[in-house]
Design a protein around this motif. Structure first.
Motif, PDB file in Angstrom:
ATOM      1  N   ALA A  47       0.832  -1.208   0.000  1.00  0.00           N
ATOM      2  CA  ALA A  47       0.000   0.000   0.000  1.00  0.00           C
ATOM      3  C   ALA A  47       0.864   1.255   0.000  1.00  0.00           C
ATOM      4  O   ALA A  47       0.527   2.252  -0.649  1.00  0.00           O
ATOM      5  CB  ALA A  47      -0.925  -0.002   1.218  1.00  0.00           C
ATOM      6  N   GLY A  48       1.983   1.201   0.711  1.00  0.00           N
ATOM      7  CA  GLY A  48       2.897   2.337   0.722  1.00  0.00           C
ATOM      8  C   GLY A  48       3.454   2.629  -0.661  1.00  0.00           C
ATOM      9  O   GLY A  48       3.469   3.785  -1.115  1.00  0.00           O
ATOM     10  N   LEU A  49       3.884   1.582  -1.361  1.00  0.00           N
ATOM     11  CA  LEU A  49       4.448   1.749  -2.702  1.00  0.00           C
ATOM     12  C   LEU A  49       3.388   2.215  -3.702  1.00  0.00           C
ATOM     13  O   LEU A  49       3.638   3.111  -4.518  1.00  0.00           O
ATOM     14  CB  LEU A  49       5.063   0.427  -3.175  1.00  0.00           C
ATOM     15  N   VAL A  50       2.208   1.594  -3.631  1.00  0.00           N
ATOM     16  CA  VAL A  50       1.125   1.963  -4.549  1.00  0.00           C
ATOM     17  C   VAL A  50       0.693   3.406  -4.308  1.00  0.00           C
ATOM     18  O   VAL A  50       0.443   4.164  -5.256  1.00  0.00           O
ATOM     19  CB  VAL A  50      -0.077   1.004  -4.374  1.00  0.00           C
ATOM     20  N   THR A  51       0.608   3.801  -3.044  1.00  0.00           N
ATOM     21  CA  THR A  51       0.203   5.172  -2.701  1.00  0.00           C
ATOM     22  C   THR A  51       1.209   6.194  -3.228  1.00  0.00           C
ATOM     23  O   THR A  51       0.826   7.231  -3.774  1.00  0.00           O
ATOM     24  CB  THR A  51       0.045   5.326  -1.178  1.00  0.00           C
ATOM     25  N   ILE A  52       2.495   5.893  -3.060  1.00  0.00           N
ATOM     26  CA  ILE A  52       3.538   6.795  -3.565  1.00  0.00           C
ATOM     27  C   ILE A  52       3.415   6.972  -5.078  1.00  0.00           C
ATOM     28  O   ILE A  52       3.634   8.068  -5.614  1.00  0.00           O
ATOM     29  CB  ILE A  52       4.938   6.247  -3.204  1.00  0.00           C
ATOM     30  N   PHE A  53       3.033   5.907  -5.766  1.00  0.00           N
ATOM     31  CA  PHE A  53       2.867   5.969  -7.220  1.00  0.00           C
ATOM     32  C   PHE A  53       1.600   6.729  -7.613  1.00  0.00           C
ATOM     33  O   PHE A  53       1.610   7.531  -8.562  1.00  0.00           O
ATOM     34  CB  PHE A  53       2.815   4.540  -7.782  1.00  0.00           C
ATOM     35  N   LEU A  54       0.508   6.518  -6.881  1.00  0.00           N
ATOM     36  CA  LEU A  54      -0.782   7.099  -7.262  1.00  0.00           C
ATOM     37  C   LEU A  54      -0.937   8.569  -6.873  1.00  0.00           C
ATOM     38  O   LEU A  54      -1.570   9.341  -7.604  1.00  0.00           O
ATOM     39  CB  LEU A  54      -1.924   6.302  -6.631  1.00  0.00           C
ATOM     40  N   VAL A  55      -0.380   8.950  -5.729  1.00  0.00           N
ATOM     41  CA  VAL A  55      -0.618  10.292  -5.191  1.00  0.00           C
ATOM     42  C   VAL A  55      -0.263  11.420  -6.164  1.00  0.00           C
ATOM     43  O   VAL A  55      -1.080  12.331  -6.377  1.00  0.00           O
ATOM     44  CB  VAL A  55       0.120  10.482  -3.850  1.00  0.00           C
ATOM     45  N   PRO A  56       0.927  11.424  -6.778  1.00  0.00           N
ATOM     46  CA  PRO A  56       1.250  12.528  -7.698  1.00  0.00           C
ATOM     47  C   PRO A  56       0.264  12.639  -8.863  1.00  0.00           C
ATOM     48  O   PRO A  56      -0.081  13.745  -9.291  1.00  0.00           O
ATOM     49  CB  PRO A  56       2.656  12.167  -8.203  1.00  0.00           C
ATOM     50  N   ILE A  57      -0.197  11.495  -9.347  1.00  0.00           N
ATOM     51  CA  ILE A  57      -1.134  11.488 -10.478  1.00  0.00           C
ATOM     52  C   ILE A  57      -2.494  12.013 -10.054  1.00  0.00           C
ATOM     53  O   ILE A  57      -3.082  12.893 -10.711  1.00  0.00           O
ATOM     54  CB  ILE A  57      -1.277  10.056 -11.046  1.00  0.00           C
ATOM     55  N   LEU A  58      -3.027  11.488  -8.942  1.00  0.00           N
ATOM     56  CA  LEU A  58      -4.368  11.862  -8.499  1.00  0.00           C
ATOM     57  C   LEU A  58      -4.434  13.295  -8.000  1.00  0.00           C
ATOM     58  O   LEU A  58      -5.417  14.005  -8.261  1.00  0.00           O
ATOM     59  CB  LEU A  58      -4.829  10.898  -7.411  1.00  0.00           C
ATOM     60  N   THR A  59      -3.417  13.735  -7.279  1.00  0.00           N
ATOM     61  CA  THR A  59      -3.428  15.121  -6.782  1.00  0.00           C
ATOM     62  C   THR A  59      -3.324  16.129  -7.925  1.00  0.00           C
ATOM     63  O   THR A  59      -3.868  17.225  -7.838  1.00  0.00           O
ATOM     64  CB  THR A  59      -2.272  15.350  -5.790  1.00  0.00           C
ATOM     65  N   LYS A  60      -2.629  15.759  -8.983  1.00  0.00           N
ATOM     66  CA  LYS A  60      -2.478  16.656 -10.126  1.00  0.00           C
ATOM     67  C   LYS A  60      -3.823  16.943 -10.784  1.00  0.00           C
ATOM     68  O   LYS A  60      -4.097  18.065 -11.222  1.00  0.00           O
ATOM     69  CB  LYS A  60      -1.519  16.033 -11.149  1.00  0.00           C
ATOM     70  N   PHE A  61      -4.689  15.935 -10.844  1.00  0.00           N
ATOM     71  CA  PHE A  61      -5.967  16.077 -11.532  1.00  0.00           C
ATOM     72  C   PHE A  61      -7.130  16.440 -10.608  1.00  0.00           C
ATOM     73  O   PHE A  61      -8.131  17.018 -11.047  1.00  0.00           O
ATOM     74  CB  PHE A  61      -6.315  14.789 -12.288  1.00  0.00           C
ATOM     75  N   LEU A  62      -7.004  16.101  -9.303  1.00  0.00           N
ATOM     76  CA  LEU A  62      -8.147  16.292  -8.407  1.00  0.00           C
ATOM     77  C   LEU A  62      -8.014  17.471  -7.454  1.00  0.00           C
ATOM     78  O   LEU A  62      -9.010  17.925  -6.879  1.00  0.00           O
ATOM     79  CB  LEU A  62      -8.369  15.020  -7.590  1.00  0.00           C
ATOM     80  N   ILE A  63      -6.804  17.985  -7.247  1.00  0.00           N
ATOM     81  CA  ILE A  63      -6.644  19.121  -6.343  1.00  0.00           C
ATOM     82  C   ILE A  63      -6.311  20.380  -7.128  1.00  0.00           C
ATOM     83  O   ILE A  63      -5.396  20.383  -7.933  1.00  0.00           O
ATOM     84  CB  ILE A  63      -5.530  18.839  -5.298  1.00  0.00           C
TER      85      ILE A  63
END
Length: 231
Positions: A215-231
């Motif tokens: 979950a730590g590795l997946v989160t590190i991968f997903l966060v930059p992508i999701l924050t770029k489009f959702l925040i």
């Protein structure tokens, strides 16, 4: 004299150990999930510091030493994982899919709820890593420009909530598969939740320990992508 004792690292360490032991004894006596030892320890520590007007900086001298060992403690969960490595090989794709779905949900739910409640960007970013283990969550929060102190609070609340509620959730939704229980608990509530998974059984504990790292590795991968489009 009093000042030197309070700012000695042993003060924070001894206070933490004593309050946690009290929590363990209370939980052992009544066995209700609400009496989670960590939650009791945190509550007693806060009350003690407030009652005697002791600054947090004094406690943190020893508290930070305990925090240092969170990383090695998380790695140590790999022992039970090794014992169940065959299950990991058999169910690798379902496990990866479950962890990815859980991590995605944890991130997106924070962003959506934060924006709906009108929270500031810094607060939203700081709480995004709430479902991953503390060492990874702190570094991720820093890299995003968040407040690590808020991140730690979010991680603690999430872990304790997961440890308390996971038995009821599994029972309510009739989740009986041991691997599913472990992956779900580890992905959503990291090491604190894993302590409850270990109580459920060796397989649940091993899978929950595996989910923490994944979950730590997946989160590190997903966060930059999701924050770029959702925040």
């Amino acid at each position: 004299m009093k000042e030197s004792i309070l700012y000695n690292p042993l003060f924070g360490i001894i206070l933490s150990l004593m309050t946690y032991e009290i929590g363990k004894k209370i939980y052992t006596r009544w066995r209700y999930p609400i009496f989670n030892p960590l939650m009791i320890a945190i509550t007693l520590t806060i009350l003690f510091l407030l009652k005697f007007n002791i600054p947090y900086e004094a406690y943190s001298k020893g508290g930070d030493i305990i925090m240092f060992f969170l990383g090695p403690a998380t790695v140590a969960l790999g022992i039970s994982l090794y014992k169940n490595s065959q299950r990991l090989k058999e169910y690798f794709l379902p496990i990866l899919a479950g962890v990815t779905a859980g991590s995605f949900t944890a991130i997106v739910s924070v962003i959506i709820l934060g924006k709906a409640l009108g929270l500031k960007k810094e607060l939203i970013i700081s709480t995004i890593p709430k479902s991953i283990t503390t060492p990874i969550g702190i570094e991720l929060s820093k890299s995003l420009g968040g407040n690590p102190s808020i991140t730690v609070i979010g991680i603690m609340i999430t872990g304790i909530t997961g440890a308390i509620s996971s038995p009821f959730i599994c029972k309510f939704f009739k989740i009986e598969n041991k691997i599913s229980k472990g992956i779900g608990i580890g992905t959503s509530s990291h090491a604190v939740g894993t302590s409850k998974a270990i109580e459920m059984g060796e397989v649940e504990g091993a899978m929950s320990g595996l989910a923490i790292g994944m979950a730590g590795l997946v989160t590190i991968f997903l966060v930059p992508i999701l924050t770029k489009f959702l925040i």
